[in-house]
Design a protein around this motif. Structure first.
Motif, short mmCIF file in Angstrom:
data_model
loop_
_atom_site.label_atom_id
_atom_site.label_comp_id
_atom_site.label_asym_id
_atom_site.label_seq_id
_atom_site.Cartn_x
_atom_site.Cartn_y
_atom_site.Cartn_z
N THR A 56 -6.01 25.32 49.49
CA THR A 56 -4.86 24.47 49.81
C THR A 56 -4.52 24.65 51.28
O THR A 56 -4.66 25.74 51.82
CB THR A 56 -3.63 24.81 48.96
OG1 THR A 56 -3.29 26.18 49.16
CG2 THR A 56 -3.88 24.55 47.49
N LEU A 57 -4.13 23.58 51.89
CA LEU A 57 -3.68 23.59 53.28
C LEU A 57 -2.47 22.66 53.32
O LEU A 57 -2.59 21.48 53.60
CB LEU A 57 -4.80 23.12 54.20
CG LEU A 57 -4.71 23.41 55.68
CD1 LEU A 57 -4.63 24.92 55.95
CD2 LEU A 57 -5.91 22.85 56.41
N PRO A 58 -1.27 23.18 52.97
CA PRO A 58 -0.07 22.35 52.85
C PRO A 58 0.22 21.50 54.08
O PRO A 58 0.79 20.42 53.98
CB PRO A 58 1.05 23.35 52.61
CG PRO A 58 0.39 24.58 52.11
CD PRO A 58 -0.98 24.59 52.72
N ARG A 59 -0.21 21.96 55.22
CA ARG A 59 0.03 21.22 56.46
C ARG A 59 -0.58 19.82 56.42
O ARG A 59 -0.04 18.88 56.99
CB ARG A 59 -0.59 22.03 57.59
CG ARG A 59 -0.35 21.46 58.92
CD ARG A 59 -0.81 22.42 59.99
NE ARG A 59 -0.70 21.73 61.24
CZ ARG A 59 -1.52 21.89 62.25
NH1 ARG A 59 -2.50 22.74 62.14
NH2 ARG A 59 -1.36 21.22 63.35
N VAL A 60 -1.70 19.66 55.73
CA VAL A 60 -2.36 18.36 55.63
C VAL A 60 -1.44 17.37 54.91
O VAL A 60 -1.27 16.23 55.36
CB VAL A 60 -3.71 18.47 54.90
CG1 VAL A 60 -4.32 17.11 54.66
CG2 VAL A 60 -4.67 19.34 55.67
N ASP A 61 -0.84 17.79 53.82
CA ASP A 61 0.08 16.91 53.09
C ASP A 61 1.28 16.54 53.96
O ASP A 61 1.74 15.40 53.92
CB ASP A 61 0.55 17.56 51.79
CG ASP A 61 -0.56 17.66 50.77
OD1 ASP A 61 -1.41 16.74 50.74
OD2 ASP A 61 -0.59 18.63 50.01
#
Length: 87
Positions: free
Chosen positions: A73-78
């Protein structure tokens, strides 16, 4: 022993952190600096801002797909994909 920031990790975790670091570099827009597809040698814009933003959004979408495929997961992308300003 493999360490990063004084944290012990496996070779797999270290490789993962390197990939995520490069993803973050792309999201930060470092690809656009000194890019002669965007600006010519005199600093005049070749690519429109709209085209540059479209590339940034596609990078975010591709990175999201890759991280999902890898089970990360890479929350920054969302955050980027859901932002109103789109960079």
């Amino acid at each position: 022993m493999i360490t990063k920031y004084d944290e012990k990790m496996t070779a797999n975790d270290y490789a993962k952190s390197l990939i995520i670091d490069k993803f973050n570099d792309l999201l930060d827009g470092y690809w656009a600096e000194q890019n002669f597809d965007i600006y010519d040698y005199d600093g005049n814009r070749i690519m429109t801002e709209k085209e540059e933003v479209a590339i940034r959004m596609m990078l975010a979408k591709r990175i999201k797909g890759l991280t999902k495929y890898l089970g990360w997961t890479l929350p920054r992308v969302d955050d980027i994909l859901n932002s109103e300003h789109k960079f």
